[in-house]
Design a protein around this motif. Structure first.
Motif, PDB file in Angstrom:
ATOM      1  N   THR A   1       6.150   8.662  38.861  1.00 51.02           N
ATOM      2  CA  THR A   1       6.065   8.681  37.403  1.00 51.02           C
ATOM      3  C   THR A   1       4.913   7.797  36.947  1.00 51.02           C
ATOM      4  O   THR A   1       4.674   6.737  37.507  1.00 51.02           O
ATOM      5  CB  THR A   1       7.378   8.166  36.773  1.00 51.02           C
ATOM      6  N   VAL A   2       4.187   8.240  35.909  1.00 53.20           N
ATOM      7  CA  VAL A   2       3.096   7.453  35.354  1.00 53.20           C
ATOM      8  C   VAL A   2       3.577   6.778  34.075  1.00 53.20           C
ATOM      9  O   VAL A   2       4.190   7.413  33.215  1.00 53.20           O
ATOM     10  CB  VAL A   2       1.855   8.329  35.072  1.00 53.20           C
ATOM     11  N   PHE A   3       3.308   5.476  33.973  1.00 54.82           N
ATOM     12  CA  PHE A   3       3.633   4.686  32.787  1.00 54.82           C
ATOM     13  C   PHE A   3       2.354   4.081  32.240  1.00 54.82           C
ATOM     14  O   PHE A   3       1.436   3.760  33.001  1.00 54.82           O
ATOM     15  CB  PHE A   3       4.588   3.530  33.128  1.00 54.82           C
ATOM     16  N   HIS A   4       2.293   3.919  30.936  1.00 57.20           N
ATOM     17  CA  HIS A   4       1.207   3.182  30.296  1.00 57.20           C
ATOM     18  C   HIS A   4       1.778   1.843  29.857  1.00 57.20           C
ATOM     19  O   HIS A   4       2.791   1.802  29.159  1.00 57.20           O
ATOM     20  CB  HIS A   4       0.676   3.942  29.080  1.00 57.20           C
ATOM     21  N   VAL A   5       1.154   0.770  30.282  1.00 58.66           N
ATOM     22  CA  VAL A   5       1.578  -0.565  29.890  1.00 58.66           C
ATOM     23  C   VAL A   5       0.632  -1.029  28.788  1.00 58.66           C
ATOM     24  O   VAL A   5      -0.589  -1.082  28.991  1.00 58.66           O
ATOM     25  CB  VAL A   5       1.546  -1.541  31.085  1.00 58.66           C
ATOM     26  N   GLU A   6       1.199  -1.335  27.632  1.00 58.01           N
ATOM     27  CA  GLU A   6       0.410  -1.807  26.501  1.00 58.01           C
ATOM     28  C   GLU A   6       0.514  -3.325  26.427  1.00 58.01           C
ATOM     29  O   GLU A   6       1.613  -3.879  26.388  1.00 58.01           O
ATOM     30  CB  GLU A   6       0.900  -1.195  25.192  1.00 58.01           C
TER      31      GLU A   6
ATOM     32  N   MET B   1      -4.888  -7.821  23.683  1.00 54.40           N
ATOM     33  CA  MET B   1      -3.827  -7.187  22.891  1.00 54.40           C
ATOM     34  C   MET B   1      -4.232  -5.781  22.443  1.00 54.40           C
ATOM     35  O   MET B   1      -5.324  -5.580  21.922  1.00 54.40           O
ATOM     36  CB  MET B   1      -3.504  -8.050  21.679  1.00 54.40           C
ATOM     37  N   GLY B   2      -3.359  -4.816  22.695  1.00 55.07           N
ATOM     38  CA  GLY B   2      -3.596  -3.430  22.315  1.00 55.07           C
ATOM     39  C   GLY B   2      -4.182  -2.569  23.418  1.00 55.07           C
ATOM     40  O   GLY B   2      -4.203  -1.351  23.301  1.00 55.07           O
ATOM     41  N   THR B   3      -4.644  -3.170  24.512  1.00 56.53           N
ATOM     42  CA  THR B   3      -5.194  -2.359  25.602  1.00 56.53           C
ATOM     43  C   THR B   3      -4.062  -1.690  26.379  1.00 56.53           C
ATOM     44  O   THR B   3      -2.960  -2.218  26.469  1.00 56.53           O
ATOM     45  CB  THR B   3      -6.045  -3.205  26.580  1.00 56.53           C
ATOM     46  N   MET B   4      -4.355  -0.523  26.900  1.00 53.60           N
ATOM     47  CA  MET B   4      -3.368   0.239  27.663  1.00 53.60           C
ATOM     48  C   MET B   4      -3.908   0.445  29.077  1.00 53.60           C
ATOM     49  O   MET B   4      -5.075   0.771  29.256  1.00 53.60           O
ATOM     50  CB  MET B   4      -3.136   1.606  27.032  1.00 53.60           C
ATOM     51  N   THR B   5      -3.032   0.281  30.054  1.00 59.00           N
ATOM     52  CA  THR B   5      -3.373   0.509  31.446  1.00 59.00           C
ATOM     53  C   THR B   5      -2.357   1.478  32.029  1.00 59.00           C
ATOM     54  O   THR B   5      -1.159   1.328  31.799  1.00 59.00           O
ATOM     55  CB  THR B   5      -3.351  -0.812  32.240  1.00 59.00           C
ATOM     56  N   ALA B   6      -2.849   2.473  32.751  1.00 61.27           N
ATOM     57  CA  ALA B   6      -1.965   3.461  33.366  1.00 61.27           C
ATOM     58  C   ALA B   6      -1.589   3.021  34.774  1.00 61.27           C
ATOM     59  O   ALA B   6      -2.427   2.536  35.540  1.00 61.27           O
ATOM     60  CB  ALA B   6      -2.647   4.821  33.414  1.00 61.27           C
TER      61      ALA B   6
END
Length: 105
Positions: A41-46, A54-59
């Motif tokens: 499963t792929v999650f995006h961590v904000e 703050m506000g960046t997203m990493t998959a």
């Protein structure tokens, strides 16, 4: 890892080391069970902390899930679900790369 005994469940999220192993400390903990988490499963961590992008997203892709039931004195215990994440490049991110970024030689 210590979890207060008043909590029945916790999910600990780890980012794998460069060689794919578990780190000593999770990047975050969630007090709700997440039984739908499966490997692949792929999650995006904000990032929500000030001063940490703050506000960046990493998959991340789930590489491994470990489910641990902890027994204590008496009849109650805890469920600890440990989730190992590895960073992934998504198609949207790859579209921003130049040919020089993809050249490995």
């Amino acid at each position: 890892m210590l979890i207060p005994t008043a909590r029945a469940v916790a999910v600990a999220w780890y980012v794998a080391t460069a060689d794919g192993h578990w780190t000593d400390r999770p990047i975050t903990m969630i007090d709700e069970d997440a039984g739908q988490i499966v490997e692949g499963t792929v999650f995006h961590v904000e990032e929500m902390r000030q001063g940490h992008g703050m506000g960046t997203m990493t998959a991340y892709r789930v590489a491994e899930v470990r489910q641990i039931v902890r027994r204590f004195s008496g009849k109650y215990g805890q469920l600890l679900r440990k989730v190992l994440l590895v960073p992934v490049a998504l198609a949207d991110d790859v579209g921003d790369l130049r040919i020089d970024d993809l050249d490995v030689n």
